[in-house]
Motif scaffolding. Structure first.
Motif, mmCIF file in Angstrom:
data_model
loop_
_atom_site.group_PDB
_atom_site.id
_atom_site.type_symbol
_atom_site.label_atom_id
_atom_site.label_comp_id
_atom_site.label_asym_id
_atom_site.label_seq_id
_atom_site.Cartn_x
_atom_site.Cartn_y
_atom_site.Cartn_z
ATOM 1 N N ILE A 55 0.149 -1.002 -0.154
ATOM 2 C CA ILE A 55 0.086 0.466 0.282
ATOM 3 C C ILE A 55 0.950 1.593 0.188
ATOM 4 C CG2 ILE A 55 -2.197 1.818 1.577
ATOM 5 C CD1 ILE A 55 -2.249 -1.524 2.886
ATOM 6 N N ASP A 56 1.284 1.516 0.618
ATOM 7 C CA ASP A 56 2.638 2.370 1.114
ATOM 8 C C ASP A 56 4.366 1.806 0.864
ATOM 9 O OD1 ASP A 56 4.211 4.592 2.211
ATOM 10 O OD2 ASP A 56 3.589 4.418 3.821
ATOM 11 N N TRP A 57 5.081 2.298 -0.268
ATOM 12 C CA TRP A 57 6.519 1.532 -0.954
ATOM 13 C C TRP A 57 7.219 1.883 0.233
ATOM 14 C CZ3 TRP A 57 7.614 -1.680 -3.829
ATOM 15 C CH2 TRP A 57 6.706 -2.285 -4.835
ATOM 16 N N LYS A 58 7.313 3.121 1.108
ATOM 17 C CA LYS A 58 7.797 3.819 1.927
ATOM 18 C C LYS A 58 7.796 2.899 3.551
ATOM 19 C CE LYS A 58 8.181 8.450 0.629
ATOM 20 N NZ LYS A 58 7.282 9.595 0.970
ATOM 21 N N ARG A 59 6.663 2.036 3.841
ATOM 22 C CA ARG A 59 6.378 0.996 4.068
ATOM 23 C C ARG A 59 5.827 -0.603 3.808
ATOM 24 N NH1 ARG A 59 2.470 2.514 6.879
ATOM 25 N NH2 ARG A 59 2.699 1.805 9.221
ATOM 26 N N PRO A 60 7.345 -0.952 3.073
ATOM 27 C CA PRO A 60 6.363 -2.460 2.774
ATOM 28 C C PRO A 60 5.250 -3.578 3.484
ATOM 29 C CG PRO A 60 8.638 -1.621 2.837
ATOM 30 C CD PRO A 60 7.964 -1.030 3.283
ATOM 31 N N SER A 61 5.926 -3.453 4.724
ATOM 32 C CA SER A 61 5.288 -3.848 5.600
ATOM 33 C C SER A 61 3.917 -4.048 6.351
ATOM 34 C CB SER A 61 6.278 -4.389 6.923
ATOM 35 O OG SER A 61 6.680 -3.256 8.083
ATOM 36 N N ALA A 62 4.064 -2.705 5.563
ATOM 37 C CA ALA A 62 2.686 -2.388 6.625
ATOM 38 C C ALA A 62 1.094 -2.939 6.302
ATOM 39 C CB ALA A 62 2.212 -0.248 6.626
ATOM 40 N N GLY A 63 1.439 -3.654 4.464
ATOM 41 C CA GLY A 63 0.219 -4.033 4.014
ATOM 42 C C GLY A 63 0.260 -4.125 2.617
ATOM 43 N N THR A 64 -0.618 -4.707 1.951
ATOM 44 C CA THR A 64 -0.879 -5.470 0.698
ATOM 45 C C THR A 64 -1.659 -5.369 -0.442
ATOM 46 O OG1 THR A 64 -0.822 -7.092 0.357
ATOM 47 C CG2 THR A 64 1.465 -6.596 0.840
ATOM 48 N N PHE A 65 -1.909 -4.401 -1.088
ATOM 49 C CA PHE A 65 -3.266 -4.792 -2.275
ATOM 50 C C PHE A 65 -2.689 -5.520 -3.432
ATOM 51 C CE2 PHE A 65 -1.566 -0.755 -3.637
ATOM 52 C CZ PHE A 65 -2.019 -0.829 -4.944
ATOM 53 N N ASN A 66 -3.706 -5.597 -4.237
ATOM 54 C CA ASN A 66 -3.900 -6.031 -5.633
ATOM 55 C C ASN A 66 -3.405 -4.978 -6.952
ATOM 56 O OD1 ASN A 66 -2.779 -9.148 -4.697
ATOM 57 N ND2 ASN A 66 -5.014 -9.417 -4.451
ATOM 58 N N VAL A 67 -2.416 -4.765 -7.395
ATOM 59 C CA VAL A 67 -3.381 -4.402 -8.783
ATOM 60 C C VAL A 67 -3.153 -5.627 -9.959
ATOM 61 C CG1 VAL A 67 -1.313 -2.835 -10.303
ATOM 62 C CG2 VAL A 67 -1.285 -3.165 -8.111
ATOM 63 N N GLY A 68 -4.349 -4.662 -10.959
ATOM 64 C CA GLY A 68 -4.920 -5.242 -11.916
ATOM 65 C C GLY A 68 -3.857 -5.503 -13.181
ATOM 66 N N VAL A 69 -3.286 -6.398 -13.660
ATOM 67 C CA VAL A 69 -2.321 -6.584 -14.692
ATOM 68 C C VAL A 69 -2.791 -7.450 -15.834
ATOM 69 C CG1 VAL A 69 -0.650 -6.667 -12.715
ATOM 70 C CG2 VAL A 69 -1.330 -8.450 -14.185
ATOM 71 N N ALA A 70 -1.896 -7.260 -17.335
ATOM 72 C CA ALA A 70 -2.270 -8.186 -18.275
ATOM 73 C C ALA A 70 -1.338 -8.058 -19.146
ATOM 74 C CB ALA A 70 -3.758 -7.486 -19.239
ATOM 75 N N ARG A 71 -1.338 -9.513 -20.054
ATOM 76 C CA ARG A 71 -0.035 -9.461 -20.849
ATOM 77 C C ARG A 71 -1.377 -10.057 -22.390
ATOM 78 N NH1 ARG A 71 3.648 -13.657 -19.065
ATOM 79 N NH2 ARG A 71 2.501 -15.027 -19.270
#
Length: 516
Positions: A55-71
């Protein structure tokens, strides 16, 4: 950003419910994050997936979320050069949708030689969209302020809207800046196992390309910025250059009417007609041709004009719209005033990617006195258009945004092995030509400007010259000569389709949003 709203809302998961990831867990996952690919529901020939990022690249341990991607894989694996990442416009357009549409966007040779990939920028579409109360967004005050009381009312409204959007979106709301999306893109690159990326971004998507090239110069293979943003502008410079672009686009429309008999105002004083329509709108006497109970304001009329100036193919429909306004008659099918307010409030929440711009651009206005000074100055720059609504909307929508923002303006400092290619139409009402010139100057030896001498937003596919120059750069890293330009050509369905897919100009959602 306005397409498939129901789908987007169904994808929203409150971030407060996501489990924080410990540093040990993140380390155990290894340097290459995993993507579980599956055929996209819209097109099985394209793969879709998700990528977990902080969620916050400056605090990477604080939580994540999913980014949608395609190829979309290269059609000739034996000739494959690498991966071409896309940056869609907006803010709020979809990189995944751009990949799905890549056969309509790119030439067969690009499709043959590259895997085409894209992500939905954080806070949009499949990447946990910022959402807000539809009813509250529909209560947005008129962006044309007339007093300090109006100014204070707008500040209070913006504060209420930010609180509502933050509560409904979760902690990601404060981390949707393009610099963070650039970090997401690099995580995507790593997950793909690519050492370097090629990139083609259009409109607001160029900011993603600029910031990636600045932050990860050794990961850059060949980067194209088509219809570029200028991330160095302060409030006055932003509003003035956009306003110049609106007046320039209006002048080009008038010149077309003078020379082309298809224009319904051919042989007439177009500027006088336009001035008369604005005067009627100021008095509240200009009904919408299709909805007579709705009275067009001058802001709505100007906003509609800017939308029609996105492509010269819309000059004739705009001429028909002016004739309908002038006569009070109906417009031909499909010809609508783009500035009309929308009234569909069936969904409780509405995607609202404006916060991205508020975290990318600090555009302060102290008070109504300063605001009115901007108005007077812009009216001198654009005696017919008064202003560009695209210069108003970010400034008004972001009034009161707390400091500091995560990604404020600054001059680019890019040092890449292969110079970045900047491409821009000379007559673009949204990402104006002076922005391209400024961006190229900031890039210095790490940049090269290709000018399309014609009209329209998004230059790629506007003629053989632009298309072949961009393709040659992406495939062989061959740069055009300094000062190179491509001649104007008649508008084509192909070029207009690319613009619609990357940076569409559509009727307003509730509240004021803005596509670049």
């Amino acid at each position: 950003m306005r397409r498939s709203a129901a789908l987007l809302l169904g994808l929203v998961t409150p971030l407060a419910l996501l489990t924080p990831v410990s540093a040990a867990t993140a380390q155990a996952a290894g340097p290459r994050p995993a993507i579980s690919w599956a055929p996209c529901p819209e097109d099985p020939a394209t793969e879709c997936g998700t990528l977990a990022v902080p969620i916050d690249w400056k605090r990477p341990s604080a939580g994540t979320f999913n980014v949608g991607v395609a190829r979309h894989k290269a059609t000739d694996p034996a000739a494959r050069i690498g991966t071409l990442a896309l940056g869609a416009g907006g803010p709020g357009e979809s990189g995944v949708e751009a990949v799905l549409a890549s056969p309509e966007i790119f030439s067969p040779e690009i499709l043959r030689r590259f895997d085409i990939v894209g992500l939905d920028p954080r806070g949009t579409n499949r990447s946990h969209p910022v959402v807000c109360s539809t009813d509250l967004m529909a209560q947005a005050p008129d962006p044309l302020l007339k007093s300090q009381a109006d100014f204070d009312r707008r500040l209070a409204y913006n504060e209420r809207l930010r609180a509502d959007c933050r509560a409904r979106t979760g902690p990601l709301f404060d981390h949707v800046d393009s610099l963070s999306t650039a970090a997401d893109l690099d995580a995507f690159r790593a997950a793909l196992g690519e050492e370097k990326l090629s990139f083609w971004g259009g409109s607001y998507g160029t900011l993603l390309g600029q910031q990636y090239a600045e932050r990860y110069p050794r990961r850059v293979r060949a980067f194209v910025l088509d219809s570029t943003m200028d991330h160095s502008l302060d409030t006055q410079s932003f509003m003035d250059t956009e306003t110049w672009g609106a007046q320039d686009a209006f002048n080009e429309f008038v010149a077309w009417c003078d020379r082309d008999s298809r224009c319904l105002q051919h042989g007439q004083d177009v500027k006088a007609l336009w001035k008369g329509l604005l005067t009627r709108a100021d008095r509240g006497e200009l009904p919408s041709p299709e909805q007579p109970d709705i009275k067009m304001t001058a802001f709505m009329l100007i906003d509609s004009a800017v939308g029609y100036f996105y492509t010269p193919a819309s000059w004739l429909p705009f001429s028909e719209l002016l004739a309908a306004f002038d006569s009070g008659g109906a417009t031909p099918q499909g010809v609508l005033p783009l500035g009309s307010p929308m009234t569909d409030r069936t969904e409780e929440v509405t995607p609202n990617p404006v916060q991205i711009t508020c975290e990318d651009f600090r555009l302060p206005v102290r008070d109504y006195r300063e605001y009115s000074a901007h108005l007077r100055r812009m009216a001198k720059i654009a005696p017919d258009m008064r202003y560009n609504t695209l210069s108003f909307l970010p400034v008004i929508s972001c009034l009161g945004q707390p400091d500091p923002i995560p990604n404020p303006q600054r001059h680019l400092r890019v040092r890449t092995d292969t110079p970045v290619l900047v491409v821009n139409s000379k007559h673009d009402p949204a990402t104006v030509y002076p922005w391209a010139q400024s961006t190229a100057r900031q890039l210095g030896r790490s940049g090269r400007l290709l000018t399309y001498e014609g009209w329209g937003h998004i230059a790629y596919r506007r003629g053989t010259c632009v298309t072949e120059t961009v393709d040659s750069y992406l495939i062989s890293q061959t740069l055009p000569a300094r000062g190179a330009s491509c001649p104007a050509v008649p508008s084509t369905d192909e070029a207009n389709r690319v613009q619609e897919l990357i940076a569409p100009r559509l009727p307003r959602t509730p509240g004021w949003t803005f596509p670049f």
